[in-house]
Design a protein around this motif. Sequence first.
Motif, PDB file in Angstrom:
ATOM      1  N   GLU A   1      15.826  32.594  30.150  1.00 15.56           N
ATOM      2  CA  GLU A   1      14.436  33.021  30.222  1.00 15.56           C
ATOM      3  C   GLU A   1      13.499  31.853  30.528  1.00 15.56           C
ATOM      4  OE1 GLU A   1      13.229  36.061  30.185  1.00 15.56           O
ATOM      5  OE2 GLU A   1      15.266  36.871  30.025  1.00 15.56           O
TER       6      GLU A   1
ATOM      7  N   ARG B   1      12.785  31.525  34.113  1.00 18.67           N
ATOM      8  CA  ARG B   1      12.035  32.645  34.700  1.00 18.67           C
ATOM      9  C   ARG B   1      10.534  32.427  34.524  1.00 18.67           C
ATOM     10  NH1 ARG B   1      14.392  38.303  32.720  1.00 18.67           N
ATOM     11  NH2 ARG B   1      13.155  39.010  34.504  1.00 18.67           N
TER      12      ARG B   1
ATOM     13  N   SER C   1       9.213  27.124  36.848  1.00 20.30           N
ATOM     14  CA  SER C   1       9.556  27.292  38.267  1.00 20.30           C
ATOM     15  C   SER C   1       8.673  26.419  39.142  1.00 20.30           C
ATOM     16  CB  SER C   1       9.409  28.762  38.669  1.00 20.30           C
ATOM     17  OG  SER C   1      10.265  29.583  37.908  1.00 20.30           O
TER      18      SER C   1
ATOM     19  N   SER D   1      16.095  34.173  38.420  1.00 20.71           N
ATOM     20  CA  SER D   1      14.669  34.015  38.190  1.00 20.71           C
ATOM     21  C   SER D   1      13.863  34.458  39.405  1.00 20.71           C
ATOM     22  CB  SER D   1      14.344  32.560  37.860  1.00 20.71           C
ATOM     23  OG  SER D   1      12.950  32.339  37.875  1.00 20.71           O
ATOM     24  N   GLU D   2      12.995  35.445  39.203  1.00 21.43           N
ATOM     25  CA  GLU D   2      12.124  35.918  40.277  1.00 21.43           C
ATOM     26  C   GLU D   2      11.164  34.816  40.720  1.00 21.43           C
ATOM     27  OE1 GLU D   2      12.462  37.093  37.249  1.00 21.43           O
ATOM     28  OE2 GLU D   2      12.422  39.290  37.146  1.00 21.43           O
TER      29      GLU D   2
ATOM     30  N   ARG E   1      18.157  38.011  44.403  1.00 19.85           N
ATOM     31  CA  ARG E   1      18.149  37.936  42.940  1.00 19.85           C
ATOM     32  C   ARG E   1      19.401  38.627  42.425  1.00 19.85           C
ATOM     33  NH1 ARG E   1      15.743  41.198  38.356  1.00 19.85           N
ATOM     34  NH2 ARG E   1      15.705  39.691  36.634  1.00 19.85           N
TER      35      ARG E   1
END
Length: 399
Positions: A183, A186, A191, A258-259, A284
């Motif tokens: 997490e 993400r 990022s 991770s988007e 993804r």
Amino acid sequence: MRKKQPSWRERTRVAPRLSRDHHTLPDLAKELFFLSSFPRASRLQLQHTTSIAALMELAVRAAAASCSTYPSLQRARVPHRSPGLAPHSARWVAVAAAIAVDPFQDIKTEQNDVAKTEVFACPVCYEPLIRKGPAGMNLSAIYRSGFKCSKCNKSFTSKDIFLDLTVTSGTKEYSELKPARTELFRSPLVSFLYERGWRQNFNRSGFPGRDEEFQMAQDYFQPVAGGILVDVSCGSGLFARKFATSGAYSSVIALDFSENMLRQCYDYIKQDNTPLNTNLALVRADISRLPFESCSIDAIHAGAAIHCWPSPSNAVAEISRVLRPGGVFVGTTFLSSPTNSGPFSAGALRPLRQIVGPVNSSYNFFTEGELEDLCRSCGLVNYSSKVQRSFIMFSGQKP
């Protein structure tokens, strides 16, 4: 009174797809496929409209003009002339015999060519995905395409700048949280910072830097140059972009869970002025549920990733599954050390890591022997590694 047989003109009215005007073997194969697709009862009815002799005559006429295009057919063995067929030259009959052996040869070849470029599979049942849209393994083509599982009918789209091939793709109510280490990446902040100082700090542990790491990986990937490469846990595309612009691979797939990492990768692609028609796709997916057909990928890279995976053994097993025979896996990570694993980094206390380790760290750090053992247990061979302080680059090959 004997019933009068219908004329050829009458027969072609009943089966309009059969025509005397076909001049190529693929056209003939399609017509034969049309007949074979009828149920048995319907085929019995067609016996009055299209005789075997008529089909063979059509085959001969279609092939006569194509012998120069299909020289292998000229070497077919000449069968005995069947009753009811008009005499033909040996060359024509040989062509008809070849068609009878494998009438769908050209169609099969075309399908195989498509299968080589479409490697995506459903993450639920691992069946091939049916693609609707422009061909190509690049950002614009993937974005304009829709994908659907050929078995469970689950649909996948690129509503964002990446193709979402996770099991939870398309869910409206359901959501789940991964371990903290998953997490964390993400997060939009992490990022954003990954290539703006975060990754550069790895140099303190012995990571040689982006350019040297890239060249070391390229050396391992030389046996599979020209194939399809997947950069799993690609982050912001630090290495995926270099693999794509190197021209050493037919396609590069940047894959991450991770988007926000994938969005960062897209932003960097635009900043680098990388053409959007470069053979680079953003996907993804879950590393423990790779959306590829078995034995479909030539090279897999995992840079500074395995210590973040929730289940490294499941992930490496998936990597082994999707690699083609001779395919190469290359990964980098931090070796277990007193700095990151405390007194349980090695030696007699190492087994206690399973009990106390999660309290001290949210990451999985391994010894070199553990990494080799993991690769071998997942079916990879020819293990090799390069170590520099806490940095290790290791590689295994699919037999």
